[in-house]
Design an enzyme around this catalytic site. Structure first.
Site, PDB file in Angstrom:
ATOM      1  N   ASP A 161      19.499 -17.134 -32.303  1.00 51.27           N
ATOM      2  CA  ASP A 161      19.291 -16.460 -33.587  1.00 51.27           C
ATOM      3  C   ASP A 161      17.922 -16.779 -34.182  1.00 51.27           C
ATOM      4  O   ASP A 161      17.318 -17.805 -33.885  1.00 51.27           O
ATOM      5  CB  ASP A 161      20.386 -16.878 -34.579  1.00 51.27           C
ATOM      6  N   GLU A 162      17.469 -15.892 -35.040  1.00 48.15           N
ATOM      7  CA  GLU A 162      16.319 -16.118 -35.926  1.00 48.15           C
ATOM      8  C   GLU A 162      15.108 -16.712 -35.207  1.00 48.15           C
ATOM      9  O   GLU A 162      14.636 -17.789 -35.545  1.00 48.15           O
ATOM     10  CB  GLU A 162      16.745 -17.026 -37.086  1.00 48.15           C
ATOM     11  N   TYR A 171      31.337 -17.216 -43.939  1.00 49.60           N
ATOM     12  CA  TYR A 171      30.376 -18.324 -43.962  1.00 49.60           C
ATOM     13  C   TYR A 171      30.803 -19.363 -44.999  1.00 49.60           C
ATOM     14  O   TYR A 171      30.800 -19.119 -46.200  1.00 49.60           O
ATOM     15  CB  TYR A 171      28.960 -17.807 -44.226  1.00 49.60           C
ATOM     16  N   TRP A 208      27.476 -24.067 -42.200  1.00 45.88           N
ATOM     17  CA  TRP A 208      26.114 -24.587 -42.104  1.00 45.88           C
ATOM     18  C   TRP A 208      25.985 -25.681 -43.153  1.00 45.88           C
ATOM     19  O   TRP A 208      26.494 -25.535 -44.264  1.00 45.88           O
ATOM     20  CB  TRP A 208      25.110 -23.447 -42.342  1.00 45.88           C
ATOM     21  N   THR A 209      25.307 -26.771 -42.798  1.00 46.63           N
ATOM     22  CA  THR A 209      25.440 -27.949 -43.663  1.00 46.63           C
ATOM     23  C   THR A 209      24.147 -28.361 -44.376  1.00 46.63           C
ATOM     24  O   THR A 209      23.998 -29.520 -44.734  1.00 46.63           O
ATOM     25  CB  THR A 209      25.997 -29.143 -42.858  1.00 46.63           C
ATOM     26  N   GLU A 210      23.223 -27.425 -44.561  1.00 51.31           N
ATOM     27  CA  GLU A 210      22.025 -27.781 -45.324  1.00 51.31           C
ATOM     28  C   GLU A 210      22.408 -28.493 -46.620  1.00 51.31           C
ATOM     29  O   GLU A 210      21.805 -29.506 -46.988  1.00 51.31           O
ATOM     30  CB  GLU A 210      21.206 -26.525 -45.680  1.00 51.31           C
ATOM     31  N   TRP A 213      27.303 -12.303 -36.683  1.00 47.83           N
ATOM     32  CA  TRP A 213      27.205 -13.162 -37.867  1.00 47.83           C
ATOM     33  C   TRP A 213      26.626 -12.511 -39.095  1.00 47.83           C
ATOM     34  O   TRP A 213      26.993 -12.869 -40.205  1.00 47.83           O
ATOM     35  CB  TRP A 213      26.442 -14.441 -37.526  1.00 47.83           C
ATOM     36  N   ASP A 271      29.314 -22.015 -45.811  1.00 48.59           N
ATOM     37  CA  ASP A 271      28.247 -22.624 -46.614  1.00 48.59           C
ATOM     38  C   ASP A 271      27.995 -21.827 -47.888  1.00 48.59           C
ATOM     39  O   ASP A 271      27.366 -22.328 -48.811  1.00 48.59           O
ATOM     40  CB  ASP A 271      26.945 -22.751 -45.804  1.00 48.59           C
ATOM     41  N   HIS A 288      15.011 -22.360 -33.681  1.00 45.28           N
ATOM     42  CA  HIS A 288      15.773 -23.496 -34.234  1.00 45.28           C
ATOM     43  C   HIS A 288      15.624 -24.753 -33.372  1.00 45.28           C
ATOM     44  O   HIS A 288      16.541 -25.564 -33.284  1.00 45.28           O
ATOM     45  CB  HIS A 288      17.258 -23.135 -34.381  1.00 45.28           C
ATOM     46  N   ASP A 335      19.383 -28.284 -33.957  1.00 47.10           N
ATOM     47  CA  ASP A 335      18.630 -27.373 -34.830  1.00 47.10           C
ATOM     48  C   ASP A 335      17.321 -28.067 -35.177  1.00 47.10           C
ATOM     49  O   ASP A 335      17.004 -29.130 -34.615  1.00 47.10           O
ATOM     50  CB  ASP A 335      19.444 -27.016 -36.091  1.00 47.10           C
TER      51      ASP A 335
HETATM   52  C1  ACM Z   1      22.849 -17.908 -38.307  1.00 50.68           C
HETATM   53  O1  ACM Z   1      23.453 -17.912 -39.399  1.00 50.68           O
HETATM   54  N1  ACM Z   1      21.538 -18.074 -38.283  1.00 50.68           N
HETATM   55  C2  ACM Z   1      23.539 -17.702 -37.059  1.00 50.68           C
END
Ligand code: ACM
Ligand code: ZN
Length: 624
Positions: free
Chosen positions: A344-345, A436, A482-484, A411, A438, A278, A204
């Site tokens: 994604d994104e 999710y 997700w580990t932010e 997602w 996170d 990403h 990422d």
């Molecule tokens: C994602 O949560 N951007 C796949």
């Protein structure tokens, strides 16, 4: 007539046993069929483990050795057909349930012995995990190797098989790096609950985490960012001359070791390389792969600056050459049939200004940058398929879509899964609000995140086959972490558990689910098992849920809880409530004039349970 009523009564008593059996043994995921019997089997260091063929001696040693070593010490796996007081492992596909599903098993425990039948050793493994749950929590401890003594297994008969083949957890090892030891412990824990797929989000903007031998800068440069502590979104951008010292990566030897470790626990590791967005860590390593070709630094989590490009130049042929090298090494390394390519994104603005990207749009007769993204996904899909693997991608509602042969990971909601399945694609469900990991679990004012809340009971409402989906195309689902805001292992664990118990239940057990109030009773019986294994879990599901209402001109507070069996005590006078304070009785309470905080705490059996919440009423009133 007589026959019918007899059958009816047999059916009825079987049903009673099923219900009673499940609640007594607290198995998670609950087995498809369980019949309780009289008596018990004595498990001791003398217990012999029997396989039908020499070839299976090693596999049973490893299944049992990994899980029952506290009980049985030095293993005795023998190849023989005779004898009593033993545990037999049989490869068998004669029973209907065993024909249908390679992970199925039939477990029969009687006072004379234990019989485990399965069409493959995966079923044996799951039977042994079920057996473990029939044994005391202390056996989950890693602190000792051998306890000795005898343990009683209740006589019963279980027929069991999973509802879905993809029962996954995803860990983002980019935003924060987690060592292979942390991942091994993660695999241990997930496999105890029959979760079988570990999706690793390996790349990422904040780090590239896997060594690619032909592209060494990916880890020399891309695996490292400036160190930052605290609130993710408030991190300071890299300062001039500052060294990127935080990070790490897995060597290919590490990956092989992890794959073997996971394989011994019947977990498939699926790698994800997230492109074309990403991709800042990749671009920091090889700046020539972006549209601007300007030098970049790996992101620490600091606010996004549009001069940074984290998107690959899809009009540059070198990009496909690099991806071919990367995907080639991944395909050689990972035995999984799947490679996840992200998707994604994607910020498409850079492509608008790039001559190469615009040229490609023209040459291929595409309409715009959105179709260009679809072009990219399809081209990378054919690279992956040329290496003999199947593609998974994050579903984006994209003009041109994904390659029909690729698997859509849904997602944002269920929508991507529904649409893709109707187009004939296979799908994996990880709708954010239900899966999710996170998303935080307690009151928003008590949490460290900028995201949103997904409580444990919300996870239990996850439906992998929502209305409109083609059920036969749903491979399964997963929780995605997700580990932010997950900087260490303890946080990793407590974001995962106990919520992933809901996922384990939903993805393995029958579609007709037992009520939340029954499920949570079983969950609580498992918490000592987590304690014994030193795995942290969240207890926020015990905490009060605070809402506000306005009636005429008065503000009132409404308190609910996820779990029924708790009492809630509160104060408005800025002191810590205990069970001698006013108890919330189910009707909204008026906020006294002058009060500026409410404090609340849950109690059970005279003991506090969960944290004391201390919330400014000015914020609580905004919840109306
Ligand atoms: C994602 O949560 N951007 C796949
Ligand atoms: Zn470009």
């Amino acid at each position: 007539m007589r026959q019918i009523s007899l059958l009816f009564f047999i059916g009825l008593s079987l049903h009673v046993l099923l219900v009673k059996g499940q609640s007594q043994f607290n198995l998670i995921p609950s087995p498809v069929e369980l019949v309780e019997k009289e008596g018990s089997f004595k498990l001791s260091p003398k217990t012999r483990f029997v396989v039908g063929e020499e070839a299976y001696r090693q596999v049973v040693s490893s299944i049992i050795g990994n899980r029952l070593r506290h009980v049985v010490g030095d293993l005795q796996v023998v190849v023989s057909d005779k004898g009593k007081d033993n545990i037999r492992f049989v490869i068998d596909s004669t029973d209907a349930i065993l024909v249908k599903n390679r992970e199925a098993y039939i477990l029969d425990i009687s006072s004379k012995g234990v019989m485990i039948k399965a069409p493959s050793p995966a079923g044996w493994f799951y039977a042994v995990e079920t057996i473990m749950q029939l044994l005391p929590p202390k056996l989950e401890s890693n602190e000792h190797d051998y306890l000795g003594g005898e343990f009683l297994l209740p006589a019963l008969s279980i027929k069991d098989f999973p509802r879905f083949q993809w029962r996954g957890l995803m860990v983002d090892v980019s935003r924060h790096f987690f060592s292979k030891e942390v991942l091994k412990s993660y695999i241990d824990q997930m496999s105890k609950y029959k979760l079988n797929t570990l999706h690793l989000h390996l790349t990422d903007n904040q780090g590239w985490r896997i060594a690619i031998k032909s592209l060494p800068k990916l880890t020399d440069v891309g695996a490292w960012r400036v160190p930052r502590t605290g609130y993710w979104k408030g991190f300071k951008a890299p300062q001039p001359g500052e060294k990127p010292t935080y990070g790490g990566y897995y060597s290919q030897e590490d990956i092989k070791e992890l794959i073997q470790y996971a394989k011994d626990r019947y977990v498939d590791i699926v790698p994800e390389i997230d492109v074309p967005g990403h991709s800042l860590a990749l671009i920091a390593s090889y700046p020539e792969l972006s549209c601007t070709k300007t030098p970049q630094q790996v992101l620490a989590g600091d606010p996004w600056n549009p001069s940074r490009t984290n998107v690959l130049c899809v009009g540059n042929d070198s990009v496909y050459h690099y991806l071919d090298l990367i995907i080639g090494e991944l395909a050689d390394l990972f035995p999984s049939q799947y490679i996840h390519i992200g998707g994604d994104e994607v910020t498409r603005d850079y492509w608008k200004k790039c001559t190469h990207c615009q040229q490609l749009i023209k040459d291929t007769g595409l309409e715009d940058e959105e179709e260009l993204q679809s072009y990219f996904m399809k081209r990378v899909t054919s690279i992956v398929e040329s290496k003999g693997k199947k593609v998974i991608g994050w579903y984006e509602n994209l003009k041109g879509g994904m390659a029909p042969s690729s698997i859509a990971m849904s997602w944002k909601s269920y929508e991507g899964g529904i649409t893709s399945s109707q187009n004939g694609q296979q799908v994996i469900m990880t709708p954010a609000f239900f899966t999710y990991l996170d998303f935080y679990q307690g009151d928003p004012l008590m949490e460290n995140g900028q995201f949103t809340v997904a409580r444990f009971n919300k996870f239990y409402k996850f439906n992998p086959t929502p209305e409109g989906v083609k059920e036969e195309l749903v491979l399964g689902g997963q929780g995605s972490l997700w580990t932010e805001q997950v900087p260490n292992e303890r946080k990793l664990q407590s974001m995962t558990w106990p919520r992933s118990l809901a996922l384990a239940e939903i993805l393995w057990s029958k579609k007709e689910r037992r009520p939340w109030n029954d499920f949570i009773v079983d969950v609580e019986k498992h918490l000592p098992r987590f304690d014994a294994a030193h795995i942290k879990y969240s207890t926020k599901f015990y905490e009060p849920i605070i809402q506000a209402v306005k009636e005429k001109n008065t503000y009132k507070v409404v308190i609910t809880t996820e779990v029924e069996e708790v009492e809630v005590y509160y104060s408005f006078d800025d002191t810590s409530p205990d069970n001698f304070y006013p108890k919330y009785e189910g009707t909204a309470i008026e906020i006294p004039e002058g009060a500026h905080h409410i404090r609340v705490i849950s109690y059970r059996n005279g003991k506090p349970i969960g944290r004391e919440l201390n919330l400014p009423l000015i914020e609580v009133k905004k919840r109306i």
